[in-house]
Design an enzyme around this catalytic site. Structure first.
Site, PDB file in Angstrom:
ATOM      1  CG  ASP A   1      -2.004  -0.961   1.235  1.00 11.61           C
ATOM      2  OD1 ASP A   1      -2.042  -1.789   0.313  1.00 11.61           O
ATOM      3  OD2 ASP A   1      -2.847  -0.923   2.155  1.00 11.61           O
ATOM      4  CG  ASP A   2       0.288   3.811   2.304  1.00  7.58           C
ATOM      5  OD1 ASP A   2      -0.886   3.537   1.994  1.00  7.58           O
ATOM      6  OD2 ASP A   2       0.667   3.944   3.482  1.00  7.58           O
TER       7      ASP A   2
ATOM      8  CG  HIS B   1      -4.223   2.831  -0.863  1.00 13.44           C
ATOM      9  ND1 HIS B   1      -5.116   2.088  -0.121  1.00 13.44           N
ATOM     10  CD2 HIS B   1      -3.285   3.283   0.031  1.00 13.44           C
ATOM     11  CE1 HIS B   1      -4.727   2.089   1.161  1.00 13.44           C
ATOM     12  NE2 HIS B   1      -3.629   2.822   1.278  1.00 13.44           N
TER      13      HIS B   1
ATOM     14  CE1 TYR C   1      -4.018   6.819   7.817  1.00 16.73           C
ATOM     15  CE2 TYR C   1      -5.930   7.633   6.613  1.00 16.73           C
ATOM     16  CZ  TYR C   1      -4.630   7.795   7.056  1.00 16.73           C
ATOM     17  OH  TYR C   1      -3.942   8.945   6.743  1.00 16.73           O
TER      18      TYR C   1
ATOM     19  CG  HIS D   1       2.168   0.013   4.523  1.00 18.95           C
ATOM     20  ND1 HIS D   1       1.952  -0.954   5.480  1.00 18.95           N
ATOM     21  CD2 HIS D   1       1.007   0.716   4.411  1.00 18.95           C
ATOM     22  CE1 HIS D   1       0.707  -0.845   5.934  1.00 18.95           C
ATOM     23  NE2 HIS D   1       0.111   0.152   5.312  1.00 18.95           N
TER      24      HIS D   1
END
Length: 206
Positions: free
Chosen positions: A14-15, A64, A105, A158
């Site tokens: 993610d991210d 995302h 989150y 991440h």
């Protein structure tokens, strides 16, 4: 755990993309593992070459949001803007638009879920958190992930470093150890769309 049934693992990141994504892509290539990257639109705009590299290596790209907000605080219009602007950006770079969405989150509610479905997207959470956002010790990340493994695993990690998690050196260091353990223990690596086919639909996790 039934010893005879196949064990699946989907690695998700993610991210990103970020400066750390290239190192992660090299590790995945070394072990011939395909993963799923849930990318932030604003980062995709900054690092189009990395998006192309992820795509060329046949990893799956998911959405995302554009700016990593808590989507439960947004109106439907704001949420749609976050998702569609990211899809447009990704399509501009690689020629197709993601169908998978992951909420930042892991913050999601029924209203947001309905709005995501209306856009024709599938919401994806996970059932194993690597804790890489909290742990600084690569070995601790590995141990924590291994301790929580199941027969069918969708692991969240991440590669992005901009949204509250800081540097990503620890995930880069822990990833080869984790992959070697999974290979040795006969886990089959799958992307999220494959996971949906061979494991089970994960709407509404955890």
């Amino acid at each position: 755990m039934n010893q005879n049934s196949p064990k699946y693992v989907a690695l998700t990141f993610d991210d990103g993309p970020s400066a750390y994504t290239a190192a992660i892509l090299k590790i995945l290539k070394r072990y011939n593992v395909r993963a799923t990257f849930f990318v932030v639109g604003a980062e995709a705009e900054k690092f189009p070459k990395l998006i192309r590299r992820i795509h060329r290596a046949k990893h799956v790209i998911g959405n995302h949001t554009w700016s990593h907000p808590d989507i439960t605080t947004l109106s439907k219009r704001e949420l749609w803007k976050e998702i569609t602007s990211t899809n447009i950006q990704i399509e501009k770079i690689i020629g197709y638009s993601p169908k998978l969405f992951r909420a930042p989150y892991s913050s999601i509610n029924d209203t947001a879920l309905a709005a995501i479905k209306e856009l024709g997207m599938t919401s994806v959470l996970w059932n194993v958190d690597s804790q890489d956002w909290r742990e600084e010790d690569p070995l601790a990340i590995c141990k924590y992930t291994i301790k929580n493994l199941q027969e069918k695993n969708l692991i969240v990690m991440h590669d992005g470093d901009r949204y509250g998690s800081g540097a990503r050196d620890q995930i880069v260091a822990s990833l080869p150890k984790l992959i070697k353990y999974l290979i040795k223990n006969d886990y089959q690596f799958v992307t999220v769309p494959e996971f949906h086919r061979v494991a089970y639909k994960i709407e509404g996790w955890p």
